[in-house]
Design an enzyme around this catalytic site. Structure first.
Site, PDB file in Angstrom:
ATOM      1  N   HIS A  96      71.647  60.562 -23.159  1.00 18.42           N
ATOM      2  CA  HIS A  96      72.422  60.779 -24.387  1.00 18.42           C
ATOM      3  C   HIS A  96      71.814  61.884 -25.234  1.00 18.42           C
ATOM      4  O   HIS A  96      72.135  62.011 -26.411  1.00 18.42           O
ATOM      5  CB  HIS A  96      72.501  59.469 -25.179  1.00 18.42           C
ATOM      6  CG  HIS A  96      73.184  58.381 -24.417  1.00 18.42           C
ATOM      7  ND1 HIS A  96      74.552  58.202 -24.445  1.00 18.42           N
ATOM      8  CD2 HIS A  96      72.695  57.453 -23.551  1.00 18.42           C
ATOM      9  CE1 HIS A  96      74.862  57.177 -23.649  1.00 18.42           C
ATOM     10  NE2 HIS A  96      73.763  56.720 -23.097  1.00 18.42           N
ATOM     11  N   LYS A 123      41.425  77.881 -30.752  1.00 21.99           N
ATOM     12  CA  LYS A 123      40.359  77.101 -31.396  1.00 21.99           C
ATOM     13  C   LYS A 123      39.432  78.029 -32.174  1.00 21.99           C
ATOM     14  O   LYS A 123      39.077  77.754 -33.314  1.00 21.99           O
ATOM     15  CB  LYS A 123      39.510  76.388 -30.325  1.00 21.99           C
ATOM     16  CG  LYS A 123      40.094  75.126 -29.753  1.00 21.99           C
ATOM     17  CD  LYS A 123      39.015  74.439 -28.919  1.00 21.99           C
ATOM     18  CE  LYS A 123      39.572  73.442 -27.944  1.00 21.99           C
ATOM     19  NZ  LYS A 123      38.577  72.949 -26.990  1.00 21.99           N
ATOM     20  N   LYS A 169      34.706  64.119 -24.532  1.00 22.85           N
ATOM     21  CA  LYS A 169      33.817  64.522 -23.439  1.00 22.85           C
ATOM     22  C   LYS A 169      32.707  65.425 -23.984  1.00 22.85           C
ATOM     23  O   LYS A 169      31.538  65.246 -23.690  1.00 22.85           O
ATOM     24  CB  LYS A 169      34.634  65.238 -22.360  1.00 22.85           C
ATOM     25  CG  LYS A 169      33.803  65.677 -21.184  1.00 22.85           C
ATOM     26  CD  LYS A 169      34.654  66.312 -20.106  1.00 22.85           C
ATOM     27  CE  LYS A 169      33.759  66.968 -19.073  1.00 22.85           C
ATOM     28  NZ  LYS A 169      34.492  67.656 -18.028  1.00 22.85           N
ATOM     29  N   GLU A 180      48.110  72.242 -18.480  1.00 22.53           N
ATOM     30  CA  GLU A 180      46.748  72.725 -18.748  1.00 22.53           C
ATOM     31  C   GLU A 180      46.071  73.097 -17.430  1.00 22.53           C
ATOM     32  O   GLU A 180      45.213  73.968 -17.380  1.00 22.53           O
ATOM     33  CB  GLU A 180      45.940  71.658 -19.500  1.00 22.53           C
ATOM     34  CG  GLU A 180      44.714  72.210 -20.215  1.00 22.53           C
ATOM     35  CD  GLU A 180      44.089  71.237 -21.201  1.00 22.53           C
ATOM     36  OE1 GLU A 180      44.442  71.273 -22.394  1.00 22.53           O
ATOM     37  OE2 GLU A 180      43.244  70.421 -20.792  1.00 22.53           O
ATOM     38  N   GLY A 221      38.560  66.428 -18.471  1.00 23.69           N
ATOM     39  CA  GLY A 221      39.140  65.666 -19.586  1.00 23.69           C
ATOM     40  C   GLY A 221      40.511  65.089 -19.265  1.00 23.69           C
ATOM     41  O   GLY A 221      40.781  63.918 -19.509  1.00 23.69           O
ATOM     42  N   ARG A 222      41.384  65.904 -18.669  1.00 21.68           N
ATOM     43  CA  ARG A 222      42.762  65.427 -18.454  1.00 21.68           C
ATOM     44  C   ARG A 222      42.880  64.499 -17.245  1.00 21.68           C
ATOM     45  O   ARG A 222      43.964  64.013 -16.938  1.00 21.68           O
ATOM     46  CB  ARG A 222      43.722  66.611 -18.347  1.00 21.68           C
ATOM     47  CG  ARG A 222      43.338  67.690 -17.359  1.00 21.68           C
ATOM     48  CD  ARG A 222      44.203  68.939 -17.536  1.00 21.68           C
ATOM     49  NE  ARG A 222      43.749  70.048 -16.698  1.00 21.68           N
ATOM     50  CZ  ARG A 222      42.828  70.922 -17.039  1.00 21.68           C
ATOM     51  NH1 ARG A 222      42.209  70.813 -18.201  1.00 21.68           N
ATOM     52  NH2 ARG A 222      42.489  71.904 -16.235  1.00 21.68           N
ATOM     53  N   GLU A 266      39.108  68.196 -33.969  1.00 22.16           N
ATOM     54  CA  GLU A 266      40.024  67.132 -34.371  1.00 22.16           C
ATOM     55  C   GLU A 266      39.334  65.769 -34.328  1.00 22.16           C
ATOM     56  O   GLU A 266      39.392  64.984 -35.277  1.00 22.16           O
ATOM     57  CB  GLU A 266      41.240  67.084 -33.425  1.00 22.16           C
ATOM     58  CG  GLU A 266      42.189  68.259 -33.542  1.00 22.16           C
ATOM     59  CD  GLU A 266      41.834  69.410 -32.612  1.00 22.16           C
ATOM     60  OE1 GLU A 266      40.652  69.532 -32.220  1.00 22.16           O
ATOM     61  OE2 GLU A 266      42.741  70.200 -32.289  1.00 22.16           O
TER      62      GLU A 266
END
Ligand code: F6P
Length: 537
Positions: A377, A505, A200, A346, A260-261, A206
């Site tokens: 399990h 960051k 965005k 977030e 973004g999310r 990254e």
């Protein structure tokens, strides 16, 4: 939106009294009411949401709805869908719902339609093989380069819709860990690969690092001018894309008003549309739109996102449950918990309210989970017999996609068995009876029985769909999006910013520079010690 501290409302005070009166009531007692399942089930489209196995009565529901009314939920919903700048700390509207709004009056309709058409035409060209790579070959592989919302949504949906996938192989590179990108590109043929850079902001360390590494690898193998046929970008930051060397015809824009999310519905979902075809992508949007409409129009006591959010508030703020488990009984949804971790944590991991005051009550819950039956399990022991209260969403579907009834019945038998077991538990008398039937000695029974007792009374919500389709998946995701919104309204927090990820960051940027001059760097002694060890200096 109103800025009301929920704990000051009349409904909250009534809920506190009501909690003291009902907190020790066992779910089994509540189920003496034979109508309970009907009274606490919402049938909507192809979904059945049974929330009867929750530690609530009708009074609890009424009081929770009263709380929603008192904090002005309806006005807040109107502001949300009406395009008000409800993401006030970033001065933005929150309009991801506009991306799937089918009405003629939808917000930014013309712009949204233009981008959708571009996605449609591009995906058709790639899937049909009409779009050729630089050496004249068709595309076989698509690599989505992004992180957070620019990765988790697309990867979760592509995994979930694997059954609907076409011949394209889809890959996701997210971590700045160079081993991640190297593992992905080592098998790729640059001549037949399309790279979709999704960011965005187009400033994320990254994503830009991975994109640069891939671009260099690509140019070394082919050449600079081949980039135009193999790299596309999704972003709001058109300048930065140009600086990166991607031609404007290869850019799919998005907008500031899409968080973004919550962006998988936008051009961030390009890799989804490529993987399953544009028609399925449209179905995903359609399913979300249906849920948006339900959320906007259903009365609160029959409204799935509202009820599930209120239940979460009930456990979080009254029972003091800290976590919620999401257990999908379909392997296709194996990335759903990870996706929801970002969406929920977030958004609602905030401790300052909308008045800028530190909150004196609990907000966002910790989300975790894995698909059933694998999770049975792994960590179910703790849910059944541990000391913590963990409300859990059980998500399943009536039909399997490959029509393997034998397996599906086994899967769903476990699905139903777990919620029943969590609710009822097993009493000491039942344990003794079972052991006696198995001819265990009296002494051994006395030793074993405390360990074999299950208290039960563990709350679950069953979300049962007809079949996992793009449409039903769209509805499910939209349900959680609106649940997040309702929780944020009640907790009086801003759900749509994410300042909390900034500090790390900033420090990482500083530390990266410090690697070149460790002795003159200034950090706490622990960090200095570790940095020196890492750099061996
Ligand atoms: O983690 C912080 C965050 O800003 C997320 O909200 C976002 O989804 C992610 O980084 C990626 O951001 P971008 O799409 O701008 O690269």
């Amino acid at each position: 939106m109103k800025n009301i501290n929920p704990t000051t409302t009349t409904a909250w005070k009534k809920l506190q009294v009501h909690f003291q009166e009902t907190k020790d009531v066992h779910l089994k007692e509540l189920f003496e009411d034979q109508n309970r399942a009907v009274d606490f089930t919402i049938h909507w489209e192809d979904f059945v949401v049974d929330y009867s196995k929750n530690r609530i009565t009708k009074d609890t529901r009424d009081l929770l709805v009263e709380l929603a009314n008192e904090v002005g939920l309806q006005d807040a919903i109107d502001s949300y869908f009406g395009g008000d700048a409800i993401n006030a700390t970033e001065g933005r509207a929150v309009m991801h719902t506009a991306l799937r709004d089918e009405s003629d009056t939808a917000f930014a309709k013309a712009e949204v339609d233009t981008v959708k058409k571009a996605i449609q035409s591009f995906t058709q060209k790639i899937i049909s093989g009409d779009h050729k790579g630089t050496t004249g070959k068709s595309i076989t592989d698509v690599v989505n380069i992004g992180i957070g919302g620019s990765d988790l949504g697309p990867v979760m949906i592509v995994e979930a819709l694997q059954y609907y996938k076409n011949h394209l192989n889809t890959h996701f590179v997210s971590n700045v860990d160079g081993d991640h990108v190297m593992e992905i590109i080592k098998e790729l043929d640059p001549e037949t690969t399309l790279f979709v850079i999704v960011s965005k902001t187009f400033t994320t360390q990254e994503t830009l690092s991975n994109a640069r590494t891939i671009r260099k690898w690509f140019v070394d193998k082919l050449d600079e001018k081949a980039v135009a046929n193999h790299f596309v970008a999704v972003s709001t930051n058109l300048e930065a894309i140009e600086d990166f060397g991607i031609v404007s015809s290869n850019v799919f824009p998005m907008w500031e008003w899409v968080g973004g999310r919550f962006s998988l519905w936008s051009s961030v979902g390009l890799s989804i549309a490529l993987a399953v075809g544009y028609d399925h992508f449209e179905q995903l949007l359609h399913g979300a739109f249906k849920m948006d409409t339900h959320f906007k129009t259903a009365s609160f006591d029959k409204n799935i996102p509202v009820i599930t959010a209120l239940l979460s508030v009930w456990y979080n703020n009254f029972y003091k449950a800290q976590t919620e488990a999401i257990i999908p009984y379909t392997q296709y949804l194996h990335r759903l918990p990870a996706y929801l971790q970002q969406a929920i944590m977030e958004s609602n991991g905030k401790s300052v309210d909308r008045n800028g005051e530190e909150v004196a009550y609990e907000t966002g819950t910790i989300i975790w989970g894995e698909p059933g039956t694998n999770s049975q399990h792994a960590f179910f022991q703790l849910i059944h017999q541990g000391t913590k209260l963990i409300p859990a969403d059980f998500i399943g579907f009536r039909k399997s996609l490959h029509n393997n009834t034998d397996h599906h019945d086994k899967l769903m038998a476990n699905f139903f068995a777990q919620t029943e077991a969590l609710m009822n538990g097993k009493t000491k008398a039942q344990v003794i009876e079972e052991l006696t039937i198995s001819e265990v000695s009296r002494d051994r029974i006395d030793v074993l029985s405390p360990f074999k007792v299950f208290t039960g009374n563990k709350p679950t919500t069953t979300i049962l769909g007809e079949k996992l389709t793009p449409k039903s998946l769209g509805s499910l995701i939209s349900m959680y999006e609106h649940k997040i919104f309702v929780q944020g309204v009640i907790w009086n927090i801003y759900s749509y910013d994410q300042w909390g990820v900034e500090l790390g960051k900033q420090l990482a940027t500083k530390i990266l520079k410090d690697f070149d001059q460790i002795s003159s760097a200034s950090h706490d002694v622990s960090t200095m010690h570790l940095l020196k060890y890492y750099k061996n200096s």
